[in-house]
Design a protein around this motif. Structure first.
Motif, PDB file in Angstrom:
ATOM      1  N   ALA A  40      10.261   1.329   0.839  1.00 20.38           N
ATOM      2  CA  ALA A  40      10.845   1.062   2.154  1.00 20.38           C
ATOM      3  C   ALA A  40      10.719  -0.409   2.511  1.00 20.38           C
ATOM      4  O   ALA A  40       9.805  -1.104   2.064  1.00 20.38           O
ATOM      5  N   ASP A  41      11.658  -0.883   3.329  1.00 15.30           N
ATOM      6  CA  ASP A  41      11.616  -2.261   3.807  1.00 15.30           C
ATOM      7  C   ASP A  41      10.435  -2.397   4.775  1.00 15.30           C
ATOM      8  O   ASP A  41      10.358  -1.661   5.768  1.00 15.30           O
ATOM      9  N   PRO A  42       9.502  -3.318   4.522  1.00 16.51           N
ATOM     10  CA  PRO A  42       8.335  -3.440   5.413  1.00 16.51           C
ATOM     11  C   PRO A  42       8.713  -3.801   6.839  1.00 16.51           C
ATOM     12  O   PRO A  42       7.989  -3.449   7.774  1.00 16.51           O
ATOM     13  N   ARG A  43       9.833  -4.492   7.024  1.00 13.76           N
ATOM     14  CA  ARG A  43      10.250  -4.824   8.396  1.00 13.76           C
ATOM     15  C   ARG A  43      10.627  -3.567   9.163  1.00 13.76           C
ATOM     16  O   ARG A  43      10.386  -3.468  10.365  1.00 13.76           O
ATOM     17  N   ASP A  44      11.233  -2.605   8.472  1.00 14.37           N
ATOM     18  CA  ASP A  44      11.567  -1.339   9.131  1.00 14.37           C
ATOM     19  C   ASP A  44      10.315  -0.494   9.353  1.00 14.37           C
ATOM     20  O   ASP A  44      10.206   0.220  10.355  1.00 14.37           O
ATOM     21  N   ALA A  45       9.375  -0.563   8.400  1.00 16.37           N
ATOM     22  CA  ALA A  45       8.177   0.272   8.490  1.00 16.37           C
ATOM     23  C   ALA A  45       7.161  -0.262   9.487  1.00 16.37           C
ATOM     24  O   ALA A  45       6.515   0.508  10.210  1.00 16.37           O
ATOM     25  N   PHE A  46       6.985  -1.606   9.529  1.00 18.78           N
ATOM     26  CA  PHE A  46       5.899  -2.194  10.313  1.00 18.78           C
ATOM     27  C   PHE A  46       6.371  -3.098  11.448  1.00 18.78           C
ATOM     28  O   PHE A  46       5.583  -3.450  12.313  1.00 18.78           O
ATOM     29  N   GLY A  47       7.633  -3.526  11.429  1.00 16.26           N
ATOM     30  CA  GLY A  47       8.125  -4.426  12.455  1.00 16.26           C
ATOM     31  C   GLY A  47       7.931  -5.885  12.071  1.00 16.26           C
ATOM     32  O   GLY A  47       7.550  -6.197  10.933  1.00 16.26           O
ATOM     33  N   PRO A  48       8.163  -6.806  13.008  1.00 19.42           N
ATOM     34  CA  PRO A  48       8.005  -8.243  12.726  1.00 19.42           C
ATOM     35  C   PRO A  48       6.618  -8.566  12.198  1.00 19.42           C
ATOM     36  O   PRO A  48       5.614  -8.023  12.677  1.00 19.42           O
ATOM     37  N   VAL A  49       6.545  -9.440  11.207  1.00 19.69           N
ATOM     38  CA  VAL A  49       5.287  -9.675  10.517  1.00 19.69           C
ATOM     39  C   VAL A  49       4.233 -10.292  11.432  1.00 19.69           C
ATOM     40  O   VAL A  49       3.042  -9.953  11.340  1.00 19.69           O
ATOM     41  N   GLU A  50       4.635 -11.182  12.359  1.00 16.57           N
ATOM     42  CA  GLU A  50       3.650 -11.807  13.249  1.00 16.57           C
ATOM     43  C   GLU A  50       3.010 -10.770  14.172  1.00 16.57           C
ATOM     44  O   GLU A  50       1.789 -10.762  14.372  1.00 16.57           O
ATOM     45  N   ALA A  51       3.847  -9.885  14.736  1.00 19.82           N
ATOM     46  CA  ALA A  51       3.309  -8.855  15.624  1.00 19.82           C
ATOM     47  C   ALA A  51       2.442  -7.864  14.861  1.00 19.82           C
ATOM     48  O   ALA A  51       1.399  -7.412  15.357  1.00 19.82           O
ATOM     49  N   PHE A  52       2.837  -7.551  13.634  1.00 18.54           N
ATOM     50  CA  PHE A  52       2.065  -6.608  12.829  1.00 18.54           C
ATOM     51  C   PHE A  52       0.707  -7.193  12.459  1.00 18.54           C
ATOM     52  O   PHE A  52      -0.304  -6.489  12.446  1.00 18.54           O
ATOM     53  N   VAL A 145      -1.988   2.539  11.963  1.00 18.69           N
ATOM     54  CA  VAL A 145      -1.167   1.878  10.958  1.00 18.69           C
ATOM     55  C   VAL A 145      -1.046   2.783   9.730  1.00 18.69           C
ATOM     56  O   VAL A 145      -0.309   3.756   9.770  1.00 18.69           O
ATOM     57  N   VAL A 146      -1.777   2.524   8.650  1.00 17.89           N
ATOM     58  CA  VAL A 146      -1.643   3.338   7.437  1.00 17.89           C
ATOM     59  C   VAL A 146      -2.916   4.117   7.120  1.00 17.89           C
ATOM     60  O   VAL A 146      -3.034   4.688   6.041  1.00 17.89           O
ATOM     61  N   TYR A 147      -3.878   4.157   8.034  1.00 14.81           N
ATOM     62  CA  TYR A 147      -5.134   4.850   7.796  1.00 14.81           C
ATOM     63  C   TYR A 147      -5.257   6.064   8.713  1.00 14.81           C
ATOM     64  O   TYR A 147      -4.765   6.061   9.851  1.00 14.81           O
ATOM     65  N   ALA A 148      -5.930   7.085   8.208  1.00 18.91           N
ATOM     66  CA  ALA A 148      -6.245   8.267   9.009  1.00 18.91           C
ATOM     67  C   ALA A 148      -7.726   8.573   8.837  1.00 18.91           C
ATOM     68  O   ALA A 148      -8.275   8.405   7.744  1.00 18.91           O
ATOM     69  N   TRP A 149      -8.358   9.006   9.913  1.00 22.71           N
ATOM     70  CA  TRP A 149      -9.783   9.346   9.882  1.00 22.71           C
ATOM     71  C   TRP A 149      -9.946  10.836  10.165  1.00 22.71           C
ATOM     72  O   TRP A 149      -9.209  11.414  10.981  1.00 22.71           O
ATOM     73  N   PHE A 150     -10.928  11.438   9.481  1.00 23.08           N
ATOM     74  CA  PHE A 150     -11.192  12.864   9.615  1.00 23.08           C
ATOM     75  C   PHE A 150     -12.667  13.073   9.911  1.00 23.08           C
ATOM     76  O   PHE A 150     -13.518  12.293   9.495  1.00 23.08           O
ATOM     77  N   LYS A 151     -12.956  14.157  10.616  1.00 24.48           N
ATOM     78  CA  LYS A 151     -14.331  14.467  10.986  1.00 24.48           C
ATOM     79  C   LYS A 151     -14.607  15.940  10.702  1.00 24.48           C
ATOM     80  O   LYS A 151     -13.693  16.761  10.602  1.00 24.48           O
ATOM     81  N   ARG A 152     -15.862  16.260  10.560  1.00 27.06           N
ATOM     82  CA  ARG A 152     -16.313  17.652  10.527  1.00 27.06           C
ATOM     83  C   ARG A 152     -17.776  17.675  10.919  1.00 27.06           C
ATOM     84  O   ARG A 152     -18.501  16.691  10.734  1.00 27.06           O
ATOM     85  N   GLU A 153     -18.183  18.789  11.464  1.00 23.46           N
ATOM     86  CA  GLU A 153     -19.599  18.917  11.793  1.00 23.46           C
ATOM     87  C   GLU A 153     -20.417  18.868  10.511  1.00 23.46           C
ATOM     88  O   GLU A 153     -20.013  19.419   9.481  1.00 23.46           O
ATOM     89  N   LYS A 154     -21.544  18.225  10.569  1.00 23.13           N
ATOM     90  CA  LYS A 154     -22.353  18.061   9.373  1.00 23.13           C
ATOM     91  C   LYS A 154     -22.809  19.410   8.827  1.00 23.13           C
ATOM     92  O   LYS A 154     -23.012  19.569   7.616  1.00 23.13           O
TER      93      LYS A 154
END
Length: 238
Positions: A40-52, A145-154
Motif C-alpha cells: 500500500a502507498d504509505p501516504r494513503d495508509a499513514f497520511g502526510p509524513v510530517e504529521a505522521f 498506529v501499527v501496534y496492538a496491546w493485549f492483556k490477561r489476568e496473571k
C-alpha cells in the motif's frame, strides 16, 4: 514507499530526537506492515509524513495525580512490555491507548488484580490476531498506529496469584524513555571533547604538531569508549 519511509526516519531522528536504532526499528515495522497490506502507498495508509512523524513521537504528556487511581503514561517500544508487566504485577490494568499513544490504566485500590501484557504488530491476512490470542486468554486493551496491546489476568497464564498486599502509590513519572536515549548524549559529549582537544592542540604555538598528534588520538578515543560504556550499562538488567 522507500522515499516516504526514508523521510520518516530522518524526521524521527532529527526533528524528534529518537535514537537512530529506534527510528530504524520503527520504520522496519512500518515497512513490514505495508508489505502485509500488499504494498500500500504509505501516504494513503499513514497520511502526510510530517504529521505522521509527530504522531510517532508524541509530546505534551501531563503528570499523574497521586491521589487518583487512574494514570496515563507513555513508554517507547524498548521498554513498554517490560513496564506494562511490572506495573501489571502491581495491579495496574490498561483500559485503552489514547490518541497520543499513552496507556490509560486504572487500579482497584480495594481488590487489585495482577495483569500481564504483550505487544503485537498489526498485520493483514491470515487468522485475525484477536481470535488467535483469545484462545490463550488474551484480550485487546488498545492499539496505536501499527501496534496492538493485549492483556490477561496473571492467574490465567500462571495459575492463581495473590493480589498485591499493599498497592504502591501512583508513579509520579508520566514518561519512560528507553535507556538507548542516553547514548546519543554521551556520544555528543565525546565529540565535544574531541573538538576541545583539537582547539587546545592548535593553541600550543610552537608545540602545535606535538599537541595535535596527542590531542587527536586521545579525543578520537573518547566517543567509542563512552559508547562501549553506555552499551555495557544498557545490557545490565533493570
Amino acid at each position: 514507499m522507500t522515499g516516504y519511509l526514508d523521510r520518516l526516519a530522518e524526521l524521527l531522528r532529527e526533528a524528534h530526537g529518537l535514537p537512530p536504532d529506534h527510528s530504524a526499528a520503527t520504520v522496519a515495522d512500518l515497512a513490514a506492515y505495508l508489505a502485509q497490506a500488499g504494498g500500500a502507498d504509505p501516504r494513503d495508509a499513514f497520511g502526510p509524513v510530517e504529521a505522521f512523524a509527530r504522531r510517532l513521537a508524541p509530546s505534551g504528556v501531563s503528570a499523574a495525580d497521586e491521589h487518583l487511581e487512574t494514570w496515563r503514561w507513555l513508554a517507547d517500544t524498548y521498554v513498554d512490555e517490560h513496564l506494562l508487566n511490572r506495573f501489571g504485577d502491581e495491579g495496574w490494568e490498561v483500559e485503552r491507548v489514547d490518541p497520543l499513544g499513552r496507556f490509560v490504566s486504572h487500579r482497584d485500590p480495594e481488590r487489585p488484580r495482577r495483569w500481564e501484557y504483550r505487544r503485537e504488530l498489526i498485520t493483514g491476512g491470515g487468522e485475525p490476531l484477536e481470535e488467535r490470542l483469545a484462545r490463550d486468554g488474551w484480550e485487546p486493551c488498545g492499539s496505536w498506529v501499527v501496534y496492538a496491546w493485549f492483556k490477561r489476568e496473571k492467574a490465567v497464564g500462571a495459575g492463581p496469584a495473590p493480589a498485591p498486599p499493599e498497592p504502591p502509590p501512583v508513579p509520579r513519572r508520566p514518561t519512560f524513555p528507553g535507556r538507548h536515549h542516553d547514548s546519543g548524549y554521551v556520544l555528543m559529549g565525546g565529540v565535544l571533547v574531541l573538538v576541545v582537544a583539537v582547539v587546545v592542540a592548535a593553541s600550543t604555538g610552537t608545540g602545535f604538531g606535538v599537541g595535535l598528534a596527542v590531542g587527536l588520538p586521545v579525543g578520537a578515543l573518547v566517543p567509542p569508549v563512552t559508547a562501549w560504556a553506555v552499551r555495557a550499562r544498557c545490557r545490565r538488567p533493570a
